[in-house]
Scaffold this active site. Structure first.
Site, PDB file in Angstrom:
ATOM      1  N   ILE A   1     -11.365   8.982   8.042  1.00  0.00           N
ATOM      2  CA  ILE A   1     -12.505   9.706   7.423  1.00  0.00           C
ATOM      3  C   ILE A   1     -13.743   8.874   8.503  1.00  0.00           C
ATOM      4  CG2 ILE A   1     -14.168  10.591   5.776  1.00  0.00           C
ATOM      5  CD1 ILE A   1     -11.167  11.848   5.771  1.00  0.00           C
TER       6      ILE A   1
ATOM      7  N   LYS B   1     -17.229  -6.430   2.512  1.00  0.00           N
ATOM      8  CA  LYS B   1     -18.433  -5.911   1.755  1.00  0.00           C
ATOM      9  C   LYS B   1     -19.648  -6.923   1.460  1.00  0.00           C
ATOM     10  CE  LYS B   1     -14.749  -4.177  -1.207  1.00  0.00           C
ATOM     11  NZ  LYS B   1     -13.924  -4.261  -2.259  1.00  0.00           N
TER      12      LYS B   1
ATOM     13  N   LYS C   1       0.841  -1.321   0.010  1.00  0.00           N
ATOM     14  CA  LYS C   1      -0.175  -0.039   0.162  1.00  0.00           C
ATOM     15  C   LYS C   1       0.847   1.382  -0.020  1.00  0.00           C
ATOM     16  CE  LYS C   1      -4.151  -2.070   2.071  1.00  0.00           C
ATOM     17  NZ  LYS C   1      -3.840  -3.122   2.126  1.00  0.00           N
TER      18      LYS C   1
ATOM     19  N   GLU D   1      -2.639   6.726   8.332  1.00  0.00           N
ATOM     20  CA  GLU D   1      -3.393   7.277   7.497  1.00  0.00           C
ATOM     21  C   GLU D   1      -4.471   8.109   7.912  1.00  0.00           C
ATOM     22  OE1 GLU D   1      -3.938   5.859   3.091  1.00  0.00           O
ATOM     23  OE2 GLU D   1      -5.632   5.269   4.138  1.00  0.00           O
TER      24      GLU D   1
ATOM     25  N   ARG E   1      -6.382  -7.352  -9.906  1.00  0.00           N
ATOM     26  CA  ARG E   1      -7.116  -8.878 -10.186  1.00  0.00           C
ATOM     27  C   ARG E   1      -8.691  -8.417 -10.500  1.00  0.00           C
ATOM     28  NH1 ARG E   1     -10.096  -9.273  -5.725  1.00  0.00           N
ATOM     29  NH2 ARG E   1      -9.400  -8.616  -3.770  1.00  0.00           N
TER      30      ARG E   1
ATOM     31  N   VAL F   1     -14.279 -10.633  -7.004  1.00  0.00           N
ATOM     32  CA  VAL F   1     -15.247 -11.403  -6.891  1.00  0.00           C
ATOM     33  C   VAL F   1     -16.761 -10.574  -7.279  1.00  0.00           C
ATOM     34  CG1 VAL F   1     -15.908 -10.872  -4.197  1.00  0.00           C
ATOM     35  CG2 VAL F   1     -16.517 -12.932  -5.430  1.00  0.00           C
TER      36      VAL F   1
ATOM     37  N   ASN G   1      -6.497  -3.255  -6.540  1.00  0.00           N
ATOM     38  CA  ASN G   1      -6.651  -4.695  -6.669  1.00  0.00           C
ATOM     39  C   ASN G   1      -5.994  -4.893  -8.002  1.00  0.00           C
ATOM     40  OD1 ASN G   1      -7.977  -5.160  -4.104  1.00  0.00           O
ATOM     41  ND2 ASN G   1      -9.444  -3.886  -4.527  1.00  0.00           N
TER      42      ASN G   1
END
Length: 283
Positions: A153, A187, A67, A150, A243, A246, A241
């Protein structure tokens, strides 16, 4: 059939996967998601053995795999970034950087993923208490203890832009998904297109994602993730990401395309120009 056993003896066994590919006469390997999908070593081994890896290049996986490196690439491509630090030497530097940024902050593993290796900290005491445990979790899960901080928020939305690149410099954005509904950083609901965005913000999200992809000649499917401040409507880069995710089927249903087919055709050298494909998309 990969046989019995845990992932380390099946889906993560590179030798076995390559043997099977050669035995059945495969010409290409689709990375899927999870397991070896973002493993640059496996992608290199596929190419070295004459198999087309139907994903990004190993160099692109490496560039975005950590990252803190991805943040540097985003900054160079002029993608908005949250205030943050570089890799931290120790907890004392973490405390100093958090003081500069302003609490609350997120303490993050540079190699983290799937919600693992990050901790929200509202004070210096919380950051000091979390540092050792997040570092240990990162080392155990990702074999990399690198951490950074970081800005956090509080009233945030999680927006991700679907990209596809031809590896020759052309990259297009295929809408965006809102994945703010999460449980334990996983998610739960994906909405496409993302609701309640102004035309200007929606366009800027897509344009900055494309600029980042073009900056490294991105190949195949990928996703640029952002956090959007619901109060100010400002958005900031989170990660890439490298890739197919999903949730790609959500984008496919909305735009009327088949991303997996695109990946296969790109590997076979039969994919039409992306500018031409972009004209066929809905909405």
């Amino acid at each position: 059939n990969l046989g019995p056993g845990p992932a380390s003896q099946t889906y993560l066994d590179q030798e076995q996967l390559l043997r099977i590919a050669h035995r059945c006469g495969a010409q290409a390997i689709h990375p899927g998601y999870g397991f070896l999908s973002e493993n640059p070593e496996f992608a290199r081994r596929c190419e070295a053995q004459g198999l087309v890896f139907l994903g990004p290049t190993p160099e692109q996986m490496t560039a975005f795999g950590l990252k803190h490196q991805a943040r540097a690439l985003a900054e160079a491509a002029r993608v908005p970034l949250l205030p943050g630090s570089g890799l931290l030497a120790d907890v004392h530097q973490a405390l100093a950087e958090a003081e500069r940024i302003g609490y609350p902050v997120m303490l993050k593993s540079t190699a983290g993923g799937g919600g693992i290796g990050m901790q929200r900290c509202f004070s210096a005491a919380e950051l000091e208490a979390a540092y050792a445990s997040v570092k240990r979790l990162s080392e155990n899960n990702f074999s990399n203890g690198g951490l950074f901080v970081e800005k956090f928020i509080a009233d945030a939305r999680h927006i991700e832009v679907q990209l596809f690149g031809d590896g020759q410099g052309e990259v297009i954005a295929i809408g965006e998904r809102d994945c703010s509904a999460q449980r334990r950083n996983q998610k739960v609901i994906e909405e496409c297109p993302a609701p309640h965005l102004s035309d200007g913000v929606r366009q800027a999200l897509r344009e900055t994602a494309v600029a980042l992809g073009r900056s490294i000649g991105y190949r195949s499917a990928g996703t640029v993730e952002y956090v959007l401040d619901a109060n100010t409507q400002q958005f900031y880069f989170l990660e890439v990401n490298t890739r197919l995710q999903v949730e790609h089927g959500v984008t496919e249903q909305v735009f009327g395309l088949d991303l997996v087919r695109w990946m296969i055709e790109l590997g076979a050298g039969t994919l039409p120009p992306l500018a031409e494909l972009a004209q066929t998309l809905r909405p």
